[in-house]
Design an enzyme around this catalytic site. Structure first.
Site, PDB file in Angstrom:
ATOM      1  N   GLU B  51       0.811  -1.219   0.000  1.00  0.00           N
ATOM      2  CA  GLU B  51       0.000   0.000   0.000  1.00  0.00           C
ATOM      3  C   GLU B  51       0.844   1.270   0.000  1.00  0.00           C
ATOM      4  O   GLU B  51       0.404   2.311  -0.478  1.00  0.00           O
ATOM      5  CB  GLU B  51      -0.962   0.008   1.194  1.00  0.00           C
ATOM      6  CG  GLU B  51      -2.091  -1.016   1.107  1.00  0.00           C
ATOM      7  CD  GLU B  51      -1.705  -2.374   1.678  1.00  0.00           C
ATOM      8  OE1 GLU B  51      -0.490  -2.611   1.933  1.00  0.00           O
ATOM      9  OE2 GLU B  51      -2.614  -3.213   1.861  1.00  0.00           O
ATOM     10  N   PHE B 113     -10.777  -7.738  14.197  1.00  0.00           N
ATOM     11  CA  PHE B 113      -9.721  -8.154  13.279  1.00  0.00           C
ATOM     12  C   PHE B 113      -9.446  -7.036  12.271  1.00  0.00           C
ATOM     13  O   PHE B 113     -10.371  -6.510  11.668  1.00  0.00           O
ATOM     14  CB  PHE B 113     -10.115  -9.445  12.557  1.00  0.00           C
ATOM     15  CG  PHE B 113      -9.093  -9.869  11.535  1.00  0.00           C
ATOM     16  CD1 PHE B 113      -7.822 -10.279  11.930  1.00  0.00           C
ATOM     17  CD2 PHE B 113      -9.400  -9.853  10.180  1.00  0.00           C
ATOM     18  CE1 PHE B 113      -6.877 -10.662  10.993  1.00  0.00           C
ATOM     19  CE2 PHE B 113      -8.455 -10.240   9.242  1.00  0.00           C
ATOM     20  CZ  PHE B 113      -7.192 -10.647   9.646  1.00  0.00           C
ATOM     21  N   GLN B 114      -8.195  -6.687  12.102  1.00  0.00           N
ATOM     22  CA  GLN B 114      -7.748  -5.626  11.192  1.00  0.00           C
ATOM     23  C   GLN B 114      -8.400  -4.283  11.497  1.00  0.00           C
ATOM     24  O   GLN B 114      -8.654  -3.490  10.605  1.00  0.00           O
ATOM     25  CB  GLN B 114      -7.966  -6.030   9.725  1.00  0.00           C
ATOM     26  CG  GLN B 114      -7.049  -7.185   9.319  1.00  0.00           C
ATOM     27  CD  GLN B 114      -6.933  -7.382   7.824  1.00  0.00           C
ATOM     28  OE1 GLN B 114      -7.880  -7.153   7.079  1.00  0.00           O
ATOM     29  NE2 GLN B 114      -5.766  -7.836   7.372  1.00  0.00           N
ATOM     30  N   LYS B 163     -17.200  -1.011   6.626  1.00  0.00           N
ATOM     31  CA  LYS B 163     -17.705  -1.979   5.649  1.00  0.00           C
ATOM     32  C   LYS B 163     -19.233  -1.910   5.519  1.00  0.00           C
ATOM     33  O   LYS B 163     -19.767  -1.987   4.414  1.00  0.00           O
ATOM     34  CB  LYS B 163     -17.284  -3.390   6.086  1.00  0.00           C
ATOM     35  CG  LYS B 163     -17.476  -4.441   5.030  1.00  0.00           C
ATOM     36  CD  LYS B 163     -16.872  -5.771   5.475  1.00  0.00           C
ATOM     37  CE  LYS B 163     -16.961  -6.801   4.360  1.00  0.00           C
ATOM     38  NZ  LYS B 163     -16.342  -8.081   4.744  1.00  0.00           N
ATOM     39  N   MET B 475      24.289   9.206   1.041  1.00  0.00           N
ATOM     40  CA  MET B 475      24.240  10.474   1.749  1.00  0.00           C
ATOM     41  C   MET B 475      24.565  10.289   3.230  1.00  0.00           C
ATOM     42  O   MET B 475      25.241  11.119   3.843  1.00  0.00           O
ATOM     43  CB  MET B 475      22.864  11.134   1.575  1.00  0.00           C
ATOM     44  CG  MET B 475      22.795  12.546   2.134  1.00  0.00           C
ATOM     45  SD  MET B 475      24.002  13.665   1.369  1.00  0.00           S
ATOM     46  CE  MET B 475      23.069  14.327  -0.011  1.00  0.00           C
TER      47      MET B 475
END
Lengths: 194, 566
Positions: B51, B113-114, B163, B475
């Site tokens: 993502e 969950f999640q 949802k 760097m």
């Protein structure tokens, strides 16, 4: 603990949308910009969709402007004003529970309360609760006087402020949600008043 | 007509002119992915491999086009993986919209969950965010989100959709008319007095300089900038994100300012008697030590974000407004002016600082990053959109790839996000399919998001990847060399064979180790319609000069030792 009111305190008043999470957004802003809050009060106004915050910060005027411009960036903040340059009324409220278990202390408390805009709102055999309303300075003074009798518990609301005169700090904005709710109510439906 | 929340999301995207979105499915966003099947012909979904890639792609799309880039992820880990991309977009004022799934409303707060408090997590790194709790609010929220993302100082906006809200149905009607928000009024024009104050300072100045930032492009003020500069003969220094705001071959452009800026630009700033800061925010990488910054100069500061005025540098005239609008107010009253002595002095510094030019050093058997960048610039006639990652190659790109057009250098400036370059380049190509797009990345940063090679291959995106491989986090190594007595802790890299890796993803590739192979390899990449990868194996311990050490005075630059020295 200092009883002196810091002369570098400034008062910022913000009108905000009365929406979930707004207080969190403001608190988060103060934290991430490392602004120090001295006190913050929030409450409803005469318009149900608008809340009003009074934020006291230990800061100079420049710093206060920084706070104001950052607050204004928040989408839910409608209007911000730094109050110190205009005459305003400010009030702080304290509830102070003090020892009250001998005649001497009872007399002292009554005597102090008589000299201040304070009143005893609850009396028991061992303790009493004093309610005191005033400016932050007067509250500090009062608390200093009461302290020797034995403060056992105390809470202060923090300062709320309002500019004097006809410079009204308000907004005419009506939120979409409110308009919707009003429509629903007038249509006889069950308004989903959050 | 009744639509589900998921369908409403799709309809809103179409209404806002979105054609492509970058995302990754998961449980809590599945209804929305299911709705996509009905919109496949109008809304293209690019399946990323992580993502974070989606968020950078949306960002690259937004930077290349000026339009809102859209990314989409599921709840919990899907959403938290967007965080780096949102923070990147926030720091560089890039308009992106992130749509995230959330657990159903009854489960919110139950550690389902999640489940993650995504609006809480992203609060400080979005311009605004929403948790939609009623499907009837969804269309309006989407419209508000686009409005907030693209107006004022643009930035990322996140819409978290549970949802059950995606599944719920309601009448869909896209709200008409302008969005009006009680607490959101981006400034536009300047007060007349501010305009005349600014003009007076310009008239009174003898050594003026314009500091042009990202705002030039966000506001579309390139023409106005040029007119201001030419009519009053004011040299222009660019910030990293301001590159492209004025053609770099223009005689009045004196290059990039700041930590790795042109010495001439930094010296000019320190000598100037007037700074005209346009759409820039005096970042510490630009100013160096604020206590000694431009002490001789009065300052005009124009920025759309009022909180930027007087934040780091005190402005004599501070104007909160849209840059183009404000410049259009100023230009009719701007008197022509000439500053030949001042421009002559800067030109002398330019000559002096060109000593840093390492292109023509004899480097038998070695390849320098500056040479690679320069030769890519030559091969692409300076016309490509280059998207960089973060580090030495980024600064060398800024020094050696002059940009003529706005929004052709896309780079993570404010946040300095390694891993940004390659996915952002994919997003940029989707936004500008007719432009040549190069991802110029280091070996370190590329490995943070190289999984998107699969995305590039699956979509056959015509992005050319140039890996500047020095087997070091260059760097950081440079700082270790200069400030930590060459204790190279955790900077040498054991790298994969990047060409074999590209083979594994079926991406055509080349490896370049000598300067005379560059042109051919670049042409090879340009000829292929699809992703390509070129690994440039460069000198291991290069330095980027000039360098203003962090916190040092802007004029206190470390300069490149001449050949044979140091």
């Amino acid at each position: 603990m200092t009883s002196q009111v810091d002369i570098n305190k400034v008062t910022v008043v913000a009108l905000v949308e009365n929406e979930p999470g707004v207080l969190n957004r403001i608190a988060s802003l103060f934290r991430r910009r490392a602004f120090n809050i001295d006190s913050l009060t929030v409450g409803r106004t005469h318009k149900p969709h608008i809340s009003r915050m009074t934020i006291r910060v230990v800061a100079g005027p420049e710093y206060a402007r920084k706070i104001a411009t950052n607050l204004e960036k928040l989408v839910n903040v409608i209007d911000v004003r730094v109050l110190d340059n205009e005459p305003h009324v400010e009030r702080d409220l304290a509830l102070i529970k003090v020892r009250n278990d001998d005649a001497n202390s009872r007399n002292t408390i009554t005597e102090i309360c008589d000299r201040y805009p304070a009143r005893i709102v609850d009396v028991g055999p061992k303790v009493a609760i004093i309610e005191m309303v005033g400016t932050e300075e007067i509250l500090e003074e009062f608390i200093d006087e009461v302290r020797p009798t034995g403060i056992v518990e105390m809470i202060r609301t923090g300062v709320v402020s309002m500019g004097r005169g006809t410079r009204i700090h308000d907004t005419n904005f009506t939120r979409r949600d409110l308009a919707k709710i009003q429509d629903e109510l007038s249509a006889g439906g069950n308004g989903n008043l959050i | 007509m009744k639509l589900t929340g998921s369908e409403i999301i799709m309809e809103c995207l179409l209404q806002e002119g979105v054609h492509v979105m970058f995302g990754y499915p998961g449980g809590a966003i599945l209804p929305t992915y299911d709705a996509m099947t009905k919109y496949d012909d109008r809304l293209h979904h690019v399946l990323v491999r992580h993502e974070q890639g989606a968020s950078h792609m949306a960002d690259g799309y937004a930077r290349a086009t000026g339009e809102v880039g859209v990314c989409i992820a599921t709840s919990g880990p899907g959403a938290t993986n967007l965080v780096t991309g949102l923070a990147t977009a926030m720091m560089d004022s890039s308009p992106i919209l992130a749509i995230t799934g959330q657990v159903p409303i009854p489960a919110i707060g139950s550690d389902a969950f999640q489940e993650t408090d995504v609006t809480g997590v992203t609060l400080p790194i979005t311009k605004h965010n929403y948790l939609v709790t009623d499907v009837r609010d969804l269309a309006y929220t989407m419209k508000e989100a686009f409005h907030i993302a693209r107006t004022g100082r643009p930035g990322p906006v996140l819409v978290d959709v549970p949802k059950d809200v995606q599944l719920a149905q309601t009448e869909f009607e896209y709200p008409e008319g302008e969005i009006v928000l009680p607490g959101y009024h981006p400034p536009s024009s300047a007060e007349e007095s501010e305009v005349s104050d600014a003009l007076r300072l310009i008239e009174e100045s003898e050594r003026p300089i314009i500091l042009a930032g990202h705002g030039i492009m966000m506001s579309g003020a390139t023409r106005e900038l040029r007119e201001l500069s030419e009519r009053a003969q004011i040299p222009v220094a660019l910030t990293l994100l301001g590159k492209g705001g004025m053609p770099e071959d223009h005689p009045l452009v004196i290059g990039m300012m700041g930590m790795h800026g042109e010495a001439s630009a930094n010296l000019a700033i320190q000598e100037a008697d007037l700074l005209i800061a346009l759409g820039m925010r005096f970042d510490d990488r630009v100013t160096g030590n604020l206590k000694t910054y431009a002490l001789n100069a009065r300052k005009i500061h124009v920025d759309i974000d009022r909180s930027e005025i007087n934040k780091n540098v005190r402005a004599d005239v501070g104007i909160a407004g849209d840059l183009k609008t404000v410049l259009l107010q100023m230009l009719p009253k701007l008197k022509p002016k000439s500053n030949p002595d001042w421009i002559g002095r800067i030109r002398d510094w330019l000559e002096d600082s060109s000593e840093r030019d390492i292109l023509n050093y004899e480097t038998p058997g070695r390849l320098l990053t500056a040479q690679v960048i320069n030769d890519i610039w030559e091969q692409t006639q300076g016309e490509a959109i280059t998207v960089t990652d973060v580090g030495q190659h980024q600064m060398l790109e800024a020094q050696y790839y002059p940009h003529q057009r706005p929004s052709t250098l896309l780079t993570s400036g404010g946040l300095g996000t390694m891993g940004f370059g390659f996915p952002a380049a994919i997003g940029a190509k989707f936004g500008k399919p007719d432009e040549e797009v190069w991802a110029i990345v280091g070996d370190g940063g590329f490995q943070m998001t190289l999984c998107e090679m699969a995305t590039a291959a699956q979509e056959n995106v015509n992005v050319n990847i140039a890996i500047i491989n020095n087997f070091f986090l260059g760097m950081v190594r440079q700082w270790q060399e200069l400030f930590y007595e060459k204790r190279y802790e955790a900077t040498p890299l054991f790298n994969p064979d990047f060409c074999k890796l590209a083979d594994a993803y079926r991406i055509p590739n080349r490896r370049v180790t000598k300067r005379d192979e560059i042109a051919d390899a670049v042409q090879f990449a340009r000829d292929i319609d699809g992703p390509t990868l070129i690994e440039f194996v460069v000198e291991k311990e290069e330095m980027v000069y000039p360098m203003v050490p962090a916190g040092a005075d802007l004029h206190d630059m470390k300069r490149r030792p001449k050949p044979g020295e140091g």
